[in-house]
Scaffold this motif. Structure first.
Motif, mmCIF file in Angstrom:
data_model
loop_
_atom_site.group_PDB
_atom_site.id
_atom_site.type_symbol
_atom_site.label_atom_id
_atom_site.label_comp_id
_atom_site.label_asym_id
_atom_site.label_seq_id
_atom_site.Cartn_x
_atom_site.Cartn_y
_atom_site.Cartn_z
ATOM 1 N N SER A 1 -26.673 2.306 16.602
ATOM 2 C CA SER A 1 -27.672 1.917 15.607
ATOM 3 C C SER A 1 -28.504 0.780 16.172
ATOM 4 C CB SER A 1 -26.993 1.470 14.308
ATOM 5 O OG SER A 1 -27.956 0.964 13.385
ATOM 6 N N ARG A 2 -29.788 1.052 16.406
ATOM 7 C CA ARG A 2 -30.668 0.050 17.016
ATOM 8 C C ARG A 2 -30.050 -0.415 18.339
ATOM 9 N NH1 ARG A 2 -32.859 -3.587 11.872
ATOM 10 N NH2 ARG A 2 -32.640 -1.961 10.301
ATOM 11 N N SER B 1 -20.581 2.268 5.706
ATOM 12 C CA SER B 1 -20.635 1.442 6.915
ATOM 13 C C SER B 1 -21.465 0.189 6.672
ATOM 14 C CB SER B 1 -21.241 2.238 8.077
ATOM 15 O OG SER B 1 -22.603 2.586 7.805
ATOM 16 N N CYS B 2 -21.271 -0.831 7.523
ATOM 17 C CA CYS B 2 -22.054 -2.063 7.364
ATOM 18 C C CYS B 2 -23.497 -1.838 7.811
ATOM 19 C CB CYS B 2 -21.407 -3.219 8.129
ATOM 20 S SG CYS B 2 -21.125 -2.926 9.866
ATOM 21 N N PHE B 3 -24.396 -2.646 7.297
ATOM 22 C CA PHE B 3 -25.833 -2.383 7.322
ATOM 23 C C PHE B 3 -26.415 -2.166 8.721
ATOM 24 C CE2 PHE B 3 -30.319 -4.059 6.777
ATOM 25 C CZ PHE B 3 -30.797 -2.895 6.191
ATOM 26 N N HIS B 4 -26.202 -3.124 9.639
ATOM 27 C CA HIS B 4 -26.821 -3.020 10.957
ATOM 28 C C HIS B 4 -25.951 -2.271 11.972
ATOM 29 C CE1 HIS B 4 -28.889 -6.590 9.228
ATOM 30 N NE2 HIS B 4 -29.940 -6.097 9.862
ATOM 31 N N LEU B 5 -24.652 -2.585 11.987
ATOM 32 C CA LEU B 5 -23.786 -2.012 13.009
ATOM 33 C C LEU B 5 -23.449 -0.546 12.737
ATOM 34 C CD1 LEU B 5 -21.171 -4.901 13.510
ATOM 35 C CD2 LEU B 5 -23.476 -4.673 14.463
ATOM 36 N N ILE C 1 -13.398 -8.123 4.246
ATOM 37 C CA ILE C 1 -13.911 -7.811 2.913
ATOM 38 C C ILE C 1 -13.580 -6.367 2.565
ATOM 39 C CG2 ILE C 1 -16.001 -7.528 1.506
ATOM 40 C CD1 ILE C 1 -17.226 -9.881 2.953
ATOM 41 N N ASP C 2 -13.079 -6.172 1.366
ATOM 42 C CA ASP C 2 -12.819 -4.830 0.849
ATOM 43 C C ASP C 2 -14.160 -4.246 0.402
ATOM 44 O OD1 ASP C 2 -12.310 -2.636 -0.872
ATOM 45 O OD2 ASP C 2 -10.309 -3.394 -1.326
ATOM 46 N N TYR C 3 -14.630 -3.234 1.100
ATOM 47 C CA TYR C 3 -15.944 -2.663 0.798
ATOM 48 C C TYR C 3 -15.989 -1.940 -0.546
ATOM 49 C CZ TYR C 3 -18.295 -3.602 5.276
ATOM 50 O OH TYR C 3 -18.924 -4.218 6.345
ATOM 51 N N GLN C 4 -14.836 -1.562 -1.064
ATOM 52 C CA GLN C 4 -14.810 -0.886 -2.354
ATOM 53 C C GLN C 4 -15.014 -1.872 -3.499
ATOM 54 O OE1 GLN C 4 -14.687 2.524 -2.594
ATOM 55 N NE2 GLN C 4 -14.755 2.426 -0.336
ATOM 56 N N SER C 5 -14.277 -2.973 -3.471
ATOM 57 C CA SER C 5 -14.363 -3.956 -4.558
ATOM 58 C C SER C 5 -15.387 -5.062 -4.283
ATOM 59 C CB SER C 5 -12.992 -4.607 -4.789
ATOM 60 O OG SER C 5 -12.606 -5.368 -3.646
ATOM 61 N N GLU D 1 -21.136 -9.246 10.512
ATOM 62 C CA GLU D 1 -20.772 -7.913 10.024
ATOM 63 C C GLU D 1 -19.398 -7.476 10.538
ATOM 64 O OE1 GLU D 1 -23.867 -4.962 10.179
ATOM 65 O OE2 GLU D 1 -25.327 -6.300 9.221
ATOM 66 N N LEU D 2 -19.034 -7.878 11.756
ATOM 67 C CA LEU D 2 -17.669 -7.596 12.217
ATOM 68 C C LEU D 2 -16.648 -8.273 11.316
ATOM 69 C CD1 LEU D 2 -18.092 -7.929 16.095
ATOM 70 C CD2 LEU D 2 -17.641 -5.817 14.816
#
Length: 293
Positions: A60-61, A20-24, A100-104, A93-94
């Motif tokens: 988250s927060r 998952s993305c850092f803040h969200l 963005i492909d989080y894998q590559s 982050e949205l």
């Protein structure tokens, strides 16, 4: 847009261990193309109470997210907290989740466009914006300076209006340079229709001094609000103060998304009125946006 093969290092694009993305704390598959943004994490529940189905909920927060469906439309409702700095986190982050492909850690080959509508509360600044008025932000004047940190800001801002506003305000450069971001025109018409007041919005860098409130510290410019209220450009006036619209419209334009803000007036600074029971009436605005998004 950057080169599509650009690699985003872990220090720049921070991805949690669960993907998952850092803040969200959202994962790419949890994001819908239609996004309703609200400041208050509790208001996400108010919006989602109208959903027919819910597929996920993440907290988250100050970032609370529920994705579900409303009359066949898949919608994500996301809280962003208060301020343009928080909107910088939420919108960036949205966009990473969409593009963005989080894998590559590289951009996806095809751009995915999000449709983002912020539902907020605000202070009305004109005699024709009493408490309860719905205001759609045509352009937003950012007092916060956020967009000035990004390349390309001149291409997505109204530079002539910026200069006219600074001249009218006798702007002190020590405060940084205000920017004017523009809502997506088609989305504005789709959401505002004929029952929202159209005007300019000022996104302030704080709730008290930056909005002309005097508590225990005197203001650097005691006449700020009077000058704001009298500013007119292309036949429109500044209708309201809030704290996120300029960042949302500006970042969305730079990232290739559609965005606009609509707010309900809960305080009229002109008449010095305040409605603290607004939570009971903002549901009407929520229903309009759900129907129209």
């Amino acid at each position: 847009m950057e080169n599509k093969q650009k690699y985003f290092a872990p220090s720049e694009l921070i991805i949690n261990e669960d993907g998952s993305c850092f803040h969200l704390h959202l994962k790419p598959e949890q994001l819908a193309d239609r996004v309703i943004l609200v400041g208050d994490p509790a208001r996400v529940d108010t919006v989602a109470a109208h959903f027919d189905t819910r597929e996920c909920e993440v907290q988250s927060r100050e970032f609370h997210t529920i994705t579900g469906t409303y009359k066949g439309k898949r919608i994500t409702c996301q809280s962003h907290g208060i301020g343009c700095d928080n909107m910088d986190i939420a919108m960036t982050e949205l966009d990473t989740l969409a593009n963005i492909d989080y894998q590559s850690r590289t951009e996806r080959p095809e751009h995915r466009t999000l449709t983002c509508v912020r539902i907020g509360t605000c202070g009305g600044l004109q005699p024709y914006t009493p408490t309860g008025t719905f205001i759609a932000s045509v352009k937003s004047i950012g007092f916060d300076g956020l967009l000035n940190y990004y390349g390309g800001r001149n291409e997505v801002c109204d530079l002539q209006m910026e200069e006219a506003f600074k001249a009218h305000m006798q702007w002190n450069p020590i405060k940084g340079s205000p920017y004017v971001s523009i809502a997506d025109k088609q989305l504005l018409e789709q959401i505002a229709q004929n029952d929202m007041v159209r005007g300019y919005t000022i996104s302030c860098g704080g709730f008290y001094g930056p909005q002309g409130r005097i508590i225990r510290i005197p203001l650097a410019d005691p006449t700020q609000n009077e000058k704001v209220e009298s500013f007119e450009y292309d036949g429109l006036r500044v209708c309201n103060f809030e704290m996120e619209s300029s960042a949302l419209a500006g970042l969305a334009s730079l990232l290739g998304h559609r965005a606009m803000t609509c707010c309900m007036v809960i305080a009229n600074r002109y008449a010095q009125e305040m409605n603290t029971e607004y939570k009971n009436t903002i549901d009407t605005l929520i229903e309009k946006v759900l129907e129209r998004i």
